[in-house]
Motif scaffolding. Structure first.
Motif, short mmCIF file in Angstrom:
data_model
loop_
_atom_site.label_atom_id
_atom_site.label_comp_id
_atom_site.label_asym_id
_atom_site.label_seq_id
_atom_site.Cartn_x
_atom_site.Cartn_y
_atom_site.Cartn_z
N GLU A 1 30.86 44.97 27.30
CA GLU A 1 30.30 46.80 28.19
C GLU A 1 31.45 46.50 29.52
O GLU A 1 30.71 45.55 30.32
N PRO A 2 31.61 47.83 29.92
CA PRO A 2 33.26 47.85 30.38
C PRO A 2 31.84 48.01 32.27
O PRO A 2 32.46 47.24 32.88
N VAL A 3 31.41 48.40 32.33
CA VAL A 3 30.43 48.45 33.24
C VAL A 3 29.74 46.74 33.73
O VAL A 3 29.99 46.46 35.05
N VAL A 4 29.20 46.74 32.81
CA VAL A 4 28.86 44.75 32.68
C VAL A 4 30.06 43.52 33.24
O VAL A 4 30.20 42.75 34.34
N ARG A 5 31.01 44.33 32.66
CA ARG A 5 31.93 43.20 32.57
C ARG A 5 32.76 43.24 34.17
O ARG A 5 33.37 42.54 35.00
N ASP A 6 32.95 44.67 34.33
CA ASP A 6 33.30 44.53 36.09
C ASP A 6 32.54 44.52 36.60
O ASP A 6 32.86 43.37 38.02
N GLN A 7 30.85 44.52 37.29
CA GLN A 7 29.70 43.32 37.60
C GLN A 7 30.03 42.24 37.54
O GLN A 7 29.84 41.61 38.44
N LEU A 8 30.46 41.14 36.30
CA LEU A 8 31.19 39.71 36.65
C LEU A 8 31.77 39.11 37.05
O LEU A 8 31.89 38.41 37.61
N GLY A 9 33.03 40.55 36.57
CA GLY A 9 34.54 40.20 37.87
C GLY A 9 33.53 40.31 39.07
O GLY A 9 34.35 39.47 39.82
N ALA A 10 32.85 40.73 40.05
CA ALA A 10 32.72 40.90 41.43
C ALA A 10 32.07 39.59 41.56
O ALA A 10 32.48 39.13 42.62
N LEU A 11 31.54 38.94 39.94
CA LEU A 11 30.93 37.51 40.57
C LEU A 11 32.04 36.55 41.78
O LEU A 11 31.79 35.35 42.44
#
Length: 335
Positions: free
Chosen positions: A209-219
């Motif tokens: 999911e785009p929003v989750v993918r972005d959040q995981l990328g922030a890690l």
């Protein structure tokens, strides 16, 4: 990053129920006489023409309201003999060691409280404008977060490192992250997903999911972290939160598991030990936890020396906050 996933945390103190003006003035006067003028409680009672019990209540109240905070210089504890020995033995950038307080009624709880308080005072000094701070979870991290002084850090981002796990424990990952962001005046990125999904396919789909993918990328962009390394006993956090069963953690312990970082197992050398549940987990990987500019491990309480050593040997730690007893145990262990 979507607008709903990041929020600016307020750096001001929480709203308080205001006392009548005269009562406020008495509280402030008692605090000034005690902390600035150096009067003792009996002298303050005589000066203000109130009872000593009232003075005690006033002083307790101003500290509870965060109007007054006693700050101990972390340099004193970083200069402790044991801190220097820990740095020399384990190659740490810095270590902070607090006294054990053996005279307290509950030695273990008092030790944890002292370490988390010292780590809370230390943390703002380890941060710089523009840092991206990843936050682990657990009782130790939550207790430390509660005590961090309101110290705004310019352009700070605070990120939740692993998904949420419903529990009645009071120290979920999102709570640790949000509280630290609030106290440090930083932007907060919470990971709005469960920590453990029922199937791997569901986990993979949610990660796409785009929003989750972005959040995981922030890690992956975190340059600093705060963590605790849990034990592998029957009372471990991963057992109490339902990630692993008591029988499951015992099986992995028999195979060499020595600690838990962000819900993931490591052996005594700090190397990952893959557990079946991990393929259904959403959160930071152990590889992403290595090589940080600053990684503060808060280690306090019985049985924490082994997990702490494993985390240090695995390259997950640059800075250590601990008690004298845990420090002595770490120094006695073969490296």
């Amino acid at each position: 990053m979507s607008a709903g996933s990041i929020g600016k945390a307020k750096s001001s103190a929480p709203d308080l129920v205001r006392l009548p003006p005269r009562e406020d003035a008495l509280y402030v006067e008692a605090a000034w006489l005690y902390y600035h003028d150096g009067l003792n409680q009996n002298e303050i009672a005589a000066r203000m023409r109130i009872s000593r019990a009232s003075v005690v209540n006033y002083l307790n109240e101003v500290r509870a309201r965060d109007w007054v905070r006693v700050h101990l210089d972390s340099d004193v504890f970083c200069g402790h003999r044991l801190a220097a020995q820990l740095c020399a033995k384990y190659g740490l950038a810095e270590a902070l060691v607090v006294p054990e307080g053996s005279g307290d009624r509950d030695g273990a709880a008092a030790s944890v409280s002292r370490v988390t308080r010292a780590a809370a005072d230390w943390l703002p000094r380890l941060l710089e404008p523009g840092d991206i701070l990843g936050v682990s979870w657990g009782a130790t991290v939550y207790q430390m977060a509660q005590q961090v002084p309101h110290t705004p850090v310019s352009d700070l981002t605070v990120i939740q490192l692993l998904g949420s796990r419903p529990a009645a424990l009071g120290f979920e990952a999102e709570a640790c992250t949000s509280m630290l962001a609030h106290r440090l005046g930083g932007q907060c990125i919470n990971l709005h997903v469960p920590l453990v999904l029922s199937t791997k396919s569901l986990r993979d789909a949610l990660c796409d999911e785009p929003v989750v993918r972005d959040q995981l990328g922030a890690l992956a962009r975190c340059n600093k972290t705060i963590l605790a390394c849990g034990t592998c006993d029957a009372d471990a956090h991963v057992v109490r939160s339902g990630i692993l069963s008591a029988a499951g953690i015992a099986e992995y312990r028999d195979k060499g598991a020595a600690g838990v970082i962000c819900g993931r197992l490591i052996d005594a050398d700090g190397q990952p030990m893959f557990a079946d549940v991990e393929e259904r987990m959403i959160g930071v990987s152990l590889e992403q936890m290595r090589g940080k500019d600053m990684a503060l491990l808060v280690a306090a309480g019985p049985g924490r020396a082994g997990p702490a050593q494993a985390a240090i040997k695995g390259g997950f730690v640059t800075h250590l906050a601990t008690s004298a007893r845990v420090a002595e145990e770490l120094l006695e262990m073969t490296s």
